[in-house]
Write an enzyme that holds these catalytic residues in place. Structure first.
Site, mmCIF file in Angstrom:
data_model
loop_
_atom_site.group_PDB
_atom_site.id
_atom_site.type_symbol
_atom_site.label_atom_id
_atom_site.label_comp_id
_atom_site.label_asym_id
_atom_site.label_seq_id
_atom_site.Cartn_x
_atom_site.Cartn_y
_atom_site.Cartn_z
ATOM 1 N N CYS A 102 -4.365 -1.755 -1.966
ATOM 2 C CA CYS A 102 -4.548 -0.189 -2.158
ATOM 3 C C CYS A 102 -5.425 -0.096 -3.341
ATOM 4 C CB CYS A 102 -3.124 0.280 -2.464
ATOM 5 S SG CYS A 102 -3.048 1.867 -2.903
ATOM 6 N N ASP A 162 0.669 -1.151 0.062
ATOM 7 C CA ASP A 162 -0.045 -0.017 0.011
ATOM 8 C C ASP A 162 0.810 1.136 0.141
ATOM 9 O OD1 ASP A 162 -2.366 1.607 0.229
ATOM 10 O OD2 ASP A 162 -1.925 1.925 2.273
ATOM 11 N N SER A 163 0.238 2.324 0.017
ATOM 12 C CA SER A 163 1.120 3.614 -0.021
ATOM 13 C C SER A 163 1.515 4.028 1.401
ATOM 14 C CB SER A 163 0.310 4.653 -0.727
ATOM 15 O OG SER A 163 -0.843 4.991 0.209
ATOM 16 N N GLU A 213 -3.261 9.177 7.876
ATOM 17 C CA GLU A 213 -1.728 9.086 7.999
ATOM 18 C C GLU A 213 -1.295 10.013 9.011
ATOM 19 O OE1 GLU A 213 0.625 7.071 6.733
ATOM 20 O OE2 GLU A 213 -0.710 5.896 5.283
ATOM 21 N N HIS A 227 -7.395 2.978 3.516
ATOM 22 C CA HIS A 227 -7.290 3.884 4.386
ATOM 23 C C HIS A 227 -8.651 4.197 5.070
ATOM 24 C CE1 HIS A 227 -3.199 4.767 2.830
ATOM 25 N NE2 HIS A 227 -3.052 5.393 3.962
ATOM 26 N N CYS A 244 -10.930 2.680 -0.437
ATOM 27 C CA CYS A 244 -9.674 3.084 -0.277
ATOM 28 C C CYS A 244 -9.386 2.383 1.160
ATOM 29 C CB CYS A 244 -9.429 4.387 -0.078
ATOM 30 S SG CYS A 244 -7.838 5.132 0.528
HETATM 31 N N1 DGL Z 1 -4.741 3.257 0.598
HETATM 32 C C1 DGL Z 1 -4.879 3.589 -0.485
HETATM 33 C C2 DGL Z 1 -6.089 3.149 -1.403
HETATM 34 O O1 DGL Z 1 -6.584 2.211 -1.089
HETATM 35 C C3 DGL Z 1 -3.877 4.907 -1.043
HETATM 36 C C4 DGL Z 1 -4.279 6.083 -0.736
HETATM 37 C C5 DGL Z 1 -3.342 7.084 -1.260
HETATM 38 O O2 DGL Z 1 -1.984 6.944 -1.207
HETATM 39 O O3 DGL Z 1 -3.761 8.120 -1.860
HETATM 40 O O4 DGL Z 1 -6.402 3.980 -2.332
#
Ligand code: DGL
Length: 261
Positions: free
Chosen positions: A66, A3-4, A146, A180, A178
């Site tokens: 992600c 993931d990011s 984050e 997150h 997402c």
């Molecule tokens: N957790 C990510 C997603 O599912 C990445 C969010 C990001 O880095 O912008 O899209």
């Protein structure tokens, strides 16, 4: 898994629950976070580097935990690796289609994910066209998570602003598109109200991961060595480690890897 940043840990948590005998190698590309506003080709180039690194770690499968990275090119990644590879979009759509009664589903995600049309494409393919999909980008949610601001008044204000238009559409199901966003589910649920079911793709992704591993005879077995998990990040390790310990309720250490390594 990759993931990011910390978002994919929502999928890790579910894997711990559903597949307790698996060893996880996780990469959070915190030096390049957020992925959402970046061009897809750039996100793909980050993912290629991470996949190369992960393949030095004796892995048997890759989960792109992600949505933004999945939307940027799951099919490209599949061509690059000779391991089973799973994204997070299809599992979430399947769960939403199972749940909706009004046939009106919402999806929120990063700008990259929503603009890619990846959810709409999977929806059209899996729903036979009888379900309406309403989508909305919520780019600031990733930064709120984050930066540990989930319980702040700003988070509530931003959620009200983003989710207002979706509330008026009569949806009964909202996909958190997402990884997150499950970390903000309390505030999202409060704003959407109790009549809207939030779908986190984490649970469904773990279920599909089990299926893929079963089909490929890759499942870890009870009684084999105690699972050993490894966490890597491209940015500083400490902030990620603190959040991961808090989120997973496990004492983990993350290590920094500079890419390309
Ligand atoms: N957790 C990510 C997603 O599912 C990445 C969010 C990001 O880095 O912008 O899209």
């Amino acid at each position: 898994m990759l993931d990011s940043g910390v978002g994919g840990l929502t999928v890790v948590k579910e894997i711990f629950k559903q597949l307790p005998h698996e060893n996880i190698v996780y990469f959070g590309d915190t030096a390049h976070m957020p992925y959402g506003p970046r061009p897809h080709a750039q996100v793909r180039s980050f993912v290629y580097e991470i996949m190369d690194f992960l393949q030095t770690q004796e892995i048997k499968m890759i989960i792109i935990a992600c949505n933004s990275a999945t939307a940027a090119g799951l099919e490209y990644y599949k061509k690059k690796v000779h391991l089973p590879l799973l994204g997070v979009i299809e599992p979430g759509v399947r769960a939403a289609l199972k749940h909706t009664k009004t046939n009106k589903v919402g999806v929120i995600g990063t700008t990259g994910t929503i603009q890619s049309g990846a959810y709409r494409e999977v929806f059209n393919r899996l729903s036979c066209g009888d379900v309406q999909l309403f989508s909305h980008p919520c780019p600031l949610f990733v930064l709120i998570v984050e930066n540990g601001l989930v319980d702040s008044p700003e988070a509530r204000r931003v959620a009200e602003e983003y989710l207002g238009p979706l509330k008026d559409m009569g949806i009964d199901t909202l996909i958190l598109g997402c990884t997150h966003y499950p970390l903000m589910s309390d505030v999202i649920q409060e704003v959407m109200g109790p009549g809207v079911k939030l779908i986190s793709s984490a649970e469904e992704t773990a279920r599909e991961a089990r299926q893929v591993m079963e089909e490929n005879s890759l499942l870890g077995r009870e009684g084999e060595a105690t699972p050993h998990h490894r966490f890597f990040v491209s940015g500083p390790a400490k902030p990620f480690t603190d959040m991961a310990v808090n989120l997973l309720g496990k004492d983990i250490n993350a290590y920094q890897v500079i890419l390309p390594w």
